[in-house]
Design an enzyme around this catalytic site. Sequence first.
Site, PDB file in Angstrom:
ATOM      1  N   TYR A 146      35.302  43.161  43.549  1.00  0.00           N
ATOM      2  CA  TYR A 146      34.476  43.853  42.555  1.00  0.00           C
ATOM      3  C   TYR A 146      33.457  42.893  41.938  1.00  0.00           C
ATOM      4  O   TYR A 146      32.254  43.170  41.907  1.00  0.00           O
ATOM      5  CB  TYR A 146      35.350  44.460  41.464  1.00  0.00           C
ATOM      6  CG  TYR A 146      34.567  44.971  40.274  1.00  0.00           C
ATOM      7  CD1 TYR A 146      33.780  46.110  40.369  1.00  0.00           C
ATOM      8  CD2 TYR A 146      34.589  44.290  39.046  1.00  0.00           C
ATOM      9  CE1 TYR A 146      33.043  46.574  39.288  1.00  0.00           C
ATOM     10  CE2 TYR A 146      33.865  44.742  37.965  1.00  0.00           C
ATOM     11  CZ  TYR A 146      33.092  45.879  38.087  1.00  0.00           C
ATOM     12  OH  TYR A 146      32.357  46.329  37.013  1.00  0.00           O
ATOM     13  N   LYS A 150      29.397  43.105  42.421  1.00  0.00           N
ATOM     14  CA  LYS A 150      28.591  43.381  41.221  1.00  0.00           C
ATOM     15  C   LYS A 150      27.606  42.247  40.971  1.00  0.00           C
ATOM     16  O   LYS A 150      26.468  42.486  40.538  1.00  0.00           O
ATOM     17  CB  LYS A 150      29.497  43.570  40.006  1.00  0.00           C
ATOM     18  CG  LYS A 150      30.225  44.897  39.967  1.00  0.00           C
ATOM     19  CD  LYS A 150      29.288  46.094  39.781  1.00  0.00           C
ATOM     20  CE  LYS A 150      28.818  46.251  38.361  1.00  0.00           C
ATOM     21  NZ  LYS A 150      28.086  47.543  38.151  1.00  0.00           N
TER      22      LYS A 150
END
Length: 334
Positions: A146, A150
């Site tokens: 993640y 991101k």
Amino acid sequence: MKQARKNKRLNILVTGGGGFIGMALVRRLVKQGYHVSTFSRSIYEEHKKLGVKTYQGNIINFSDIEKACAGIDVVFHVASKAGIWGAYKDFYRVNVTGTENVINACKLNKVKKLIFTSSASVIFDGTDLEGVDETINYPEKPVSNYTATKAEAEQLVLQANSTTLNTISLRPHLVWGPGDTQLIPKILKRAKSGRLKKIGRKEFLIDTTYIDNLIDAQMLAMEKPVNGQEISGKAFFITNGEPVPAWNFLNSIIKAAWLPPVEKTISKKIALIVAGILEKLHLIFRLKKEPFITRFVIHELCTHHWFDISAAKRLLDYSPKVSFENGIKNLKIH
């Protein structure tokens, strides 16, 4: 009245408008008189009630998002694949490819401003972060799929900044509040199991972001003129500006749900061993469900991570209005 009429002429698109942050942002935009559209994978009844135009599609399909960006002045890119467990390719498709599609759709449709909802975790490397500002580098070895995707998405957004498309990235940390569909439910699920334990006895300070404070920052990022003090092409940490002990935060939420606070402890070493075993079992048996505890969560609970928000205060006029204490009082958990 004059400002309301001006707002209605400004067309706003919110990607991920059905999520916790997206829905709160849509409500605020509608309340302030903006003409709002949303882009989501599903149709939401509340969007219909609010009178917003809804586009249903998949952000990894360029044609879907390109259509939604037609005639839009400002795009809030909130859609993402969140979480701390899952295959890298799944995070990449949504967070990186999806963001590339949004950027290209904005350019093609001559959108004036793109405001990206990033995460303070994009710079987390598993070690203490105490009062760091936006000059800190991205980690060489990201701690999760993640955070890695991101961070890559954020860099794409900032690099896309130009005289025709102004881009800004906001980095909230641990967003929570009434209507939370991510953080609070996960905390309470683990608390209800009776297996949740404090990791070690040392207290670590963390930053959190109450939902209303984040929406304030998003609105300021949109309304702030790009001339004068320069904000385009920059990232900003957005938090409550009051670091709290990690277990004070968790237990405050648990107590708000009328559950007993977590008091039993387990050593960090044992916790990491257990998490490692659980992760391996999930990988071996290809379980998509997130393990009860992961090494990423342990590192987050056992490190200081709070951030300097002076840049947001200075350049965006950001000032967190809802304190941690008042935010907890606002929670209505049944």
